[in-house]
Each structure stands twice: as structure tokens, then as C-alpha cells.
Scaffold this motif. Structure first.
Motif, PDB file in Angstrom:
ATOM      1  N   GLU A 130       0.830  -1.213   0.000  1.00 45.46           N
ATOM      2  CA  GLU A 130       0.000   0.000   0.000  1.00 45.46           C
ATOM      3  C   GLU A 130       0.863   1.262   0.000  1.00 45.46           C
ATOM      4  O   GLU A 130       0.565   2.224  -0.713  1.00 45.46           O
ATOM      5  N   ILE A 131       1.907   1.251   0.802  1.00 43.99           N
ATOM      6  CA  ILE A 131       2.802   2.415   0.876  1.00 43.99           C
ATOM      7  C   ILE A 131       3.443   2.670  -0.481  1.00 43.99           C
ATOM      8  O   ILE A 131       3.524   3.811  -0.943  1.00 43.99           O
ATOM      9  N   LEU A 132       3.896   1.602  -1.137  1.00 42.74           N
ATOM     10  CA  LEU A 132       4.592   1.756  -2.421  1.00 42.74           C
ATOM     11  C   LEU A 132       3.661   2.135  -3.566  1.00 42.74           C
ATOM     12  O   LEU A 132       4.127   2.547  -4.625  1.00 42.74           O
ATOM     13  N   GLN A 133       2.362   2.035  -3.386  1.00 42.46           N
ATOM     14  CA  GLN A 133       1.410   2.434  -4.421  1.00 42.46           C
ATOM     15  C   GLN A 133       1.101   3.927  -4.377  1.00 42.46           C
ATOM     16  O   GLN A 133       0.517   4.468  -5.315  1.00 42.46           O
ATOM     17  N   CYS A 134       1.501   4.592  -3.311  1.00 44.39           N
ATOM     18  CA  CYS A 134       1.255   6.028  -3.174  1.00 44.39           C
ATOM     19  C   CYS A 134       2.069   6.789  -4.231  1.00 44.39           C
ATOM     20  O   CYS A 134       3.206   6.434  -4.543  1.00 44.39           O
ATOM     21  N   GLY A 135       1.476   7.842  -4.785  1.00 46.61           N
ATOM     22  CA  GLY A 135       2.111   8.579  -5.879  1.00 46.61           C
ATOM     23  C   GLY A 135       3.445   9.201  -5.524  1.00 46.61           C
ATOM     24  O   GLY A 135       4.421   9.063  -6.266  1.00 46.61           O
ATOM     25  N   TRP A 136       3.523   9.882  -4.394  1.00 47.66           N
ATOM     26  CA  TRP A 136       4.781  10.552  -4.049  1.00 47.66           C
ATOM     27  C   TRP A 136       5.852   9.542  -3.646  1.00 47.66           C
ATOM     28  O   TRP A 136       7.038   9.798  -3.841  1.00 47.66           O
ATOM     29  N   VAL A 137       5.453   8.387  -3.130  1.00 48.76           N
ATOM     30  CA  VAL A 137       6.431   7.345  -2.806  1.00 48.76           C
ATOM     31  C   VAL A 137       6.995   6.755  -4.096  1.00 48.76           C
ATOM     32  O   VAL A 137       8.183   6.444  -4.165  1.00 48.76           O
ATOM     33  N   ARG A 138       6.165   6.646  -5.104  1.00 50.91           N
ATOM     34  CA  ARG A 138       6.653   6.167  -6.405  1.00 50.91           C
ATOM     35  C   ARG A 138       7.666   7.136  -6.995  1.00 50.91           C
ATOM     36  O   ARG A 138       8.675   6.723  -7.576  1.00 50.91           O
ATOM     37  N   LEU A 139       7.404   8.438  -6.851  1.00 48.71           N
ATOM     38  CA  LEU A 139       8.371   9.429  -7.333  1.00 48.71           C
ATOM     39  C   LEU A 139       9.678   9.350  -6.559  1.00 48.71           C
ATOM     40  O   LEU A 139      10.767   9.431  -7.138  1.00 48.71           O
ATOM     41  N   LEU A 140       9.577   9.191  -5.243  1.00 45.16           N
ATOM     42  CA  LEU A 140      10.790   9.050  -4.442  1.00 45.16           C
ATOM     43  C   LEU A 140      11.549   7.778  -4.786  1.00 45.16           C
ATOM     44  O   LEU A 140      12.785   7.777  -4.814  1.00 45.16           O
ATOM     45  N   SER A 141      10.820   6.707  -5.073  1.00 43.54           N
ATOM     46  CA  SER A 141      11.499   5.466  -5.455  1.00 43.54           C
ATOM     47  C   SER A 141      12.193   5.621  -6.805  1.00 43.54           C
ATOM     48  O   SER A 141      13.268   5.054  -7.025  1.00 43.54           O
ATOM     49  N   LEU A 142      11.608   6.393  -7.711  1.00 43.91           N
ATOM     50  CA  LEU A 142      12.290   6.678  -8.980  1.00 43.91           C
ATOM     51  C   LEU A 142      13.558   7.493  -8.753  1.00 43.91           C
ATOM     52  O   LEU A 142      14.575   7.272  -9.411  1.00 43.91           O
ATOM     53  N   LEU A 143      13.503   8.424  -7.810  1.00 41.60           N
ATOM     54  CA  LEU A 143      14.701   9.197  -7.465  1.00 41.60           C
ATOM     55  C   LEU A 143      15.790   8.278  -6.926  1.00 41.60           C
ATOM     56  O   LEU A 143      16.962   8.401  -7.298  1.00 41.60           O
ATOM     57  N   VAL A 144      15.412   7.345  -6.068  1.00 39.09           N
ATOM     58  CA  VAL A 144      16.389   6.414  -5.510  1.00 39.09           C
ATOM     59  C   VAL A 144      16.946   5.506  -6.609  1.00 39.09           C
ATOM     60  O   VAL A 144      18.151   5.215  -6.633  1.00 39.09           O
TER      61      VAL A 144
END
Length: 127
Positions: free
Chosen positions: A61-75
């Protein structure tokens, strides 16, 4: 004895133009810092996902959040950028690609590879 001080009075960081080799060097440091700062979060999420089925669902659920996806792309950008520029710097330490033209070409290659891998990951996520 008088010497004239010709150093700049101030540095406007928005007017300084680094060569591409300097940009890659700066990006290598930034990507390393991003990786170090993201490591505790990644370890926590990994441990939570392994703890139980409910923990795995929570991480999903956490990883489906939009801003978390953007942060994961940054990482992910930081990971691949740091990897490619690290290989470039290792080759430079071995005196491979030390000439100016080769150094510029390898710097552009690092930037292009990091962007291409990120685009490929985005295409895989969107499809």
C-alpha cells in the motif's frame, strides 16, 4: 611588495557553468548521498514486508502512493547514476579515458545511460 588579489568577491552559483565532467562528478556525490539517506527507509520497508503477511500488504500500500513512487524513482536514478559514474571513475583511476575528449564522452555516456535506464524502468512500470 604589493600583489593584486584577483579572486572573485562573491560566487553566484547560478552563473557558474560546470563542464559535463564536473556535472557528473557532482551528480555522483549527490546520488551517493541520496542512497545513504534512503538506506534506512529501504531496510525498514524490507524488514516490514518480511515480518508478516499484513506487513507485506502494508508495504504494498505504501509503495502504491504517488509521491512514494516518485521518491522510489529518485532512488533508482541515484542507484544507476552512482553505478555508472562509479565505473567511469574506476576507469579514470586506471588511466583509461583520461584525455579530454574521452573524459567528456564518458561523462555524456554516464548521463545518457542513467536516463535510458530510468526511462526503461518507467516504461516497465507504466505498461
Amino acid at each position: 611588495m604589493t600583489t593584486k588579489n584577483v579572486r572573485p568577491k562573491f560566487l553566484n552559483l547560478f552563473r557558474i557553468h560546470l563542464p559535463v565532467t564536473g556535472v557528473v562528478s557532482f551528480a555522483h556525490r549527490v546520488s551517493g548521498a541520496v542512497l545513504v539517506l534512503s538506506l534506512p527507509v529501504v531496510v525498514f520497508l524490507f524488514a516490514l514486508s518480511l515480518h508478516s503477511e499484513q506487513g507485506f500488504e502494508r508495504v504494498s500500500e505504501i509503495l502504491q502512493c504517488g509521491w512514494v513512487r516518485l521518491l522510489s524513482l529518485l532512488v533508482l536514478w541515484a542507484l544507476f547514476s552512482h553505478l555508472f559514474s562509479g565505473v567511469r571513475f574506476l576507469l579514470l583511476d586506471l588511466d583509461i579515458g583520461m584525455r579530454l575528449a574521452a573524459a567528456r564522452a564518458s561523462a555524456w555516456l554516464v548521463l545518457a545511460l542513467a536516463a535510458l535506464v530510468l526511462i526503461a524502468l518507467l516504461m516497465g512500470v507504466l505498461l
